[in-house]
Design a protein around this motif. Structure first.
Motif: not given
Length: 465
Positions: A324-329
């Motif tokens: 989720e963090i990677v998708v957001d970033n």
């Protein structure tokens, strides 16, 4: 050479990142040599928990007489349910792969690959090279096989993935390791008649748990298995279908443990040394994990890492969170930071083990003043209904702030109970807050966490009087 907006190297949890990026309009490549879904779906969490449930059902039948019910197991279709579980998950992986092939803006490459520079990946079989403006390294992990064990490279041992596909329960299984995989697989095979021996160098099994939990679990394991704690395997030999493991203590003692199968579950290491990272400027730490910052960026601009290979915590739920963090970033340029506060985990044996937050040993090492609250399973009405004769909840409370800083559960459905305390550890709630949460359905086991917090309140009050 094909240029992509994003290359995701690894199709475990990374497959979700690839799909999210493609859905957002990024030309995306997903590279995975094995089945989509990675370790968890195909060789780890999913098959192990499905098979363990078969073991638990069998044990429930054996225990039925405690409730005045005559029941017996007429047959166990071991080969049948092992095949059923693995075939079901293989079909899920196949569907995932087809979904990727059908998705707009997404290209799936199912073959072995390696880095040839910071953002360029070569497919080993075809020789094609592909480069990405952004790259996510999600190459997972692989079992540790220590070369310090003499003869280990000359015998046909099992890894956890192999064990989950065995279609015949061994007569005698020797397990090297005492962590959660060893615990779970030992429980599983024991339920189907296997004589299990566990060899671990630590003084207790599950040694990373709070010491009270580790000792309680070890006692249960010793009732089921032959347990050799404080022993390190030093040599392995295989002859005429029998394995002989030599294990030694620090004091010079030695035992020989035999079995018809040998399972090596001594931890996992990141898949970094076999994917060509030495051809890049991507830095790894002293344990071989890809080094990341609080946004999961690596040392190379535009290259990110997540999951087991990043080493923040080798759990599927952390991999999902990191995804989720990677998708957001990467996709949305959100600048989101990871926060692993209150990361729970669980061991799916019976009794179960679960924890969140810090252990007593960690608090002692940091010099934190704390008190302990406890509640025994045997003190609850539901435990009487379930005829549970062991188990406890242990809450650790920072003495100054009275905040819940740790919760450790040993007992039935511990994996559910621990989540009573996860929000408290995450958001700094106090033992008073949880003790005064009155709206627990009676006689649910979740009241045990409330009881332990009430005990911690009493302990804190007495200490500060």
């Amino acid at each position: 050479m094909t240029e992509f907006d994003l290359i995701v190297f690894g199709g475990g949890t990374g497959n979700r990142v690839a799909s999210a990026a493609a859905e957002a309009g990024m030309e995306t490549a997903l590279i995975e040599k094995g089945p989509i879904g990675g370790l968890c779906l195909n060789r780890g969490c999913n098959p192990s928990k499905m098979l363990i449930q078969h073991a638990t059902v069998a044990n429930r039948v054996r225990e039925a007489s405690r409730f005045g019910i005559d029941a017996s197991i007429d047959d166990v279709h071991f080969r049948g349910f092992v095949r059923e579980v693995n075939d079901e998950l293989a079909a899920v992986a196949d569907r995932k792969a087809q979904d990727k092939r059908d998705q707009v803006n997404l290209t799936l490459f199912q073959e072995e690959a390696r880095f040839v520079d910071d953002r360029t990946i070569e497919l080993v079989e075809s020789g094609e090279t592909h480069t990405g403006e952004e790259v996510v390294v999600a190459s997972g992990s692989t079992p540790v096989v220590p070369d310090s064990i003499d003869g280990i490279d000359e015998v046909d041992f099992l890894t956890s993935a192999d064990a989950l596909r065995l279609e015949t329960s061994p007569e005698r299984l020797v397990v090297l390791g005492g962590g959660y995989i060893a615990a779970e697989l030992g429980y599983y095979f024991d339920a189907f008649g296997t004589d299990v021996a566990l060899i671990d160098r630590n003084e207790t099994l599950l040694h990373r748990e709070d010491a009270d939990v580790a000792r309680a679990f070890t006692e249960v394991a010793e009732e089921r298995h032959d347990v050799y704690t404080g022993h390190s395997a030093t040599a392995v030999d295989e002859s005429n279908g029998e394995f002989v493991v030599t294990a030694e203590t620090e004091e010079g003692g030695s035992v020989e443990v035999t079995g018809d199968e040998l399972l090596v579950v001594l931890g996992r290491r990141p898949n970094t040394d076999g994917v060509g990272l030495d051809a890049t400027n991507i830095e790894t730490d002293d344990r071989g994990f890809v080094a990341t910052d609080d946004r999961l960026r690596t040392s190379v601009d535009g290259v990110w890492a997540m999951g087991d290979v990043a080493g923040n915590a080798m759990f599927k739920h952390t991999g999902d969170y990191e995804g989720e963090i990677v998708v957001d970033n990467v996709v949305h340029d959100a600048g989101r930071e990871v926060d692993f506060t209150a990361l729970p985990h669980a061991v799916f044996t019976e009794p179960q083990v679960a924890a969140v937050g810090r252990t007593e040993a960690e608090l002692d090492k940091s010099g934190t003043e704390y008190v302990v609250g406890r509640a025994a399973f045997t003190d609850t009405a539901m435990s009487r209904a379930l005829k549970l004769d062991r188990g406890f909840v242990k809450v650790l409370c920072d003495l100054e702030s009275r905040a819940v800083v740790g919760c450790h559960v040993f007992g039935h459905e511990a994996s559910i109970l621990v989540h009573e305390a996860v929000p408290a550890v995450r958001y700094g709630l106090t033992v008073d807050d949880l003790a005064n949460t009155l709206l627990h359905a009676h006689p649910a086991l979740s009241k045990l966490v409330q009881k332990a917090c009430a005990d911690a309140v009493d302990a804190a009050d007495r200490t500060t009087e």
